[in-house]
Design an enzyme around this catalytic site. Structure first.
Site, PDB file in Angstrom:
ATOM      1  N   GLY A  27     -32.724  18.580 -17.223  1.00 22.66           N
ATOM      2  CA  GLY A  27     -32.421  18.473 -18.417  1.00 22.66           C
ATOM      3  C   GLY A  27     -32.097  19.822 -19.094  1.00 22.66           C
ATOM      4  N   SER A  28     -32.523  21.034 -18.624  1.00 25.39           N
ATOM      5  CA  SER A  28     -32.193  22.585 -19.013  1.00 25.39           C
ATOM      6  C   SER A  28     -31.688  23.196 -18.012  1.00 25.39           C
ATOM      7  CB  SER A  28     -33.790  23.312 -19.431  1.00 25.39           C
ATOM      8  OG  SER A  28     -34.614  23.473 -18.397  1.00 25.39           O
ATOM      9  N   HIS A  67     -34.941  15.836 -12.815  1.00 26.11           N
ATOM     10  CA  HIS A  67     -35.360  17.010 -13.823  1.00 26.11           C
ATOM     11  C   HIS A  67     -34.391  18.056 -14.078  1.00 26.11           C
ATOM     12  CE1 HIS A  67     -39.093  18.363 -16.018  1.00 26.11           C
ATOM     13  NE2 HIS A  67     -37.884  18.529 -16.775  1.00 26.11           N
ATOM     14  N   THR A  86     -35.863  11.577 -20.843  1.00 27.85           N
ATOM     15  CA  THR A  86     -35.569  13.171 -20.533  1.00 27.85           C
ATOM     16  C   THR A  86     -36.921  13.943 -21.128  1.00 27.85           C
ATOM     17  OG1 THR A  86     -34.211  13.328 -22.760  1.00 27.85           O
ATOM     18  CG2 THR A  86     -33.135  12.902 -20.768  1.00 27.85           C
ATOM     19  N   ALA A  87     -38.031  13.181 -21.248  1.00 30.27           N
ATOM     20  CA  ALA A  87     -39.001  14.037 -21.984  1.00 30.27           C
ATOM     21  C   ALA A  87     -39.917  14.265 -20.677  1.00 30.27           C
ATOM     22  CB  ALA A  87     -39.478  13.366 -23.123  1.00 30.27           C
ATOM     23  N   ARG A  88     -41.096  13.351 -20.587  1.00 19.57           N
ATOM     24  CA  ARG A  88     -42.101  13.521 -19.496  1.00 19.57           C
ATOM     25  C   ARG A  88     -42.007  12.062 -19.042  1.00 19.57           C
ATOM     26  NH1 ARG A  88     -40.868  18.049 -19.293  1.00 19.57           N
ATOM     27  NH2 ARG A  88     -42.249  19.882 -19.758  1.00 19.57           N
ATOM     28  N   ASP A  98     -34.606  11.230 -16.308  1.00 16.26           N
ATOM     29  CA  ASP A  98     -34.516  12.669 -15.731  1.00 16.26           C
ATOM     30  C   ASP A  98     -35.732  13.279 -15.323  1.00 16.26           C
ATOM     31  OD1 ASP A  98     -32.990  15.415 -15.063  1.00 16.26           O
ATOM     32  OD2 ASP A  98     -33.872  15.932 -17.031  1.00 16.26           O
ATOM     33  N   GLU A 101     -43.655  13.704 -10.326  1.00 17.50           N
ATOM     34  CA  GLU A 101     -42.603  14.404  -9.728  1.00 17.50           C
ATOM     35  C   GLU A 101     -43.085  15.526  -8.832  1.00 17.50           C
ATOM     36  OE1 GLU A 101     -40.144  14.727 -13.521  1.00 17.50           O
ATOM     37  OE2 GLU A 101     -40.275  16.854 -13.314  1.00 17.50           O
TER      38      GLU A 101
END
Ligand code: 8YV
Length: 326
Positions: A290-291, A288, A239-241, A265, A270
């Site tokens: 996550g937030s 992507h 879930t980072a990069r 994620d 991407e």
């Protein structure tokens, strides 16, 4: 002296409450259609602006920064990660850079746990079976996945999000292993086992969660050799990069059976992700997210604005100033 409001270019269409505050306090140049800027177009659009409010994926590399007009004094990114901004190039031009730490920790750790559970428990295959009318009913051997409770979780990068992931995993009685630039103090470590040598941690990971930023040192860190050090049947969560993973190696291990599953994620390049992921049944994939909660995206925008207002309206140092790494 004029009383003109500083002009800020928003490179993306941000949440309505964020744009409302941006427009109230600044001469805001908005992007209501959420057009994606290439570097030269971004530099051109920011002509005459005092600052840029950008997001991950915007090409604020050295080349774009070199083209920015002399009026730009600040780049505030709507993200905690800032690998898309060449901070050293910005510093050379005396452009301050800020990011949005803390406010997306919980939302991102929630998605990391979702990726862990979704991958381990074959959520993609289950929902696909159901929605494509292929579910013929319960069966004793149907969609048996990897048990989560009580297993070992290795965390690469024990910063804010890594620690929040560990907190969630403890509720599943998982044993936490971690590797980090430095060991955490006992009150933050909470009994987690520190591995000064990241490679030595890998054989202890039934699950590996990537929570480290993308840097030259972490690019393609999860490669074929390191995947081979994970126990057979391990699950990888990112879930980072995306750039922290060597996609070819991960896909080969998911196809070959060394890894049971992956929950991802984030992806290198991407949204044009490695095509090998699309057909992989044992990859639980999210775009992507996550937030992506209303509360978190607002908080990220307000944090970016706190930084812009401190710097441009009050002449203070931005509270989340990103420093050039040594
Ligand atoms: C953001 C993220 O939504 O903040 C980060 O670093 O990865 C995301 O969760 C995205 O980067 C927006 O700019």
């Amino acid at each position: 002296m004029t009383n003109r409001k500083p002009r800020v270019l928003a490179t993306r269409h941000f949440p309505p409450d964020v744009e409302a505050r941006l427009s109230a306090n600044f001469d805001a140049v908005l992007n209501p259609d959420d057009r994606l800027f290439e570097g030269p177009a971004l530099a051109k659009a920011s002509d005459g602006c005092d600052a840029i409010m950008c997001a991950a994926g915007d090409p604020l590399n050295a080349e774009t920064i070199a083209r920015l007009s002399g009026s730009i004094r600040m780049i505030a990114t709507f993200s905690v990660g800032y690998e898309h901004v060449d901070v050293a190039a910005a510093a050379k031009r005396k452009i301050a850079v800020s990011n949005t730490p803390d406010v997306l920790t919980d939302a991102t750790a929630d998605i990391a746990m979702l990726c862990l559970l979704g991958a381990a428990r074959r959520a993609h295959e289950g929902t696909t079976m159901l929605r494509t009318h292929h579910w013929v009913g319960w069966s004793p051997t149907q969609l048996m996945g990897v048990h989560v409770t009580g297993k070992r979780l290795g965390i690469l990068g024990m910063g804010r999000i890594g620690q929040a992931m560990a907190d969630r995993a403890r509720a599943f009685r998982m044993t936490i292993h971690y590797t980090n630039r430095s060991r955490l103090p006992p009150e933050l470590e909470k009994g987690a086992l520190f591995h000064p040598d990241a490679d030595a941690m890998l054989p202890h990971c039934d699950f590996l969660s990537i929570n480290a930023p993308l840097t030259p040192a972490t690019r393609k860190w999860v490669n074929a050799e390191r995947i081979a050090r994970l126990p057979k049947g391990a699950v990888v969560i990112n879930t980072a990069r995306g750039g922290v993973v060597d996609d070819d190696a991960l896909i080969a291990a998911l196809k070959g059976g060394h890894l049971a599953a992956a929950g991802l994620d984030v992806f290198d390049g991407e949204p044009r992700i490695h095509p090998g992921y699309y057909g992989l049944e044992n990859a639980f994939l999210l775009p992507h997210m996550g937030s992506a909660t209303v509360e978190t995206r607002n908080a990220m925008g307000f944090k970016a604005l706190d930084n812009l207002e401190a710097f441009l309206l009050r002449g203070q140092s931005p509270p989340d100033l990103v420093r050039v790494s040594s």
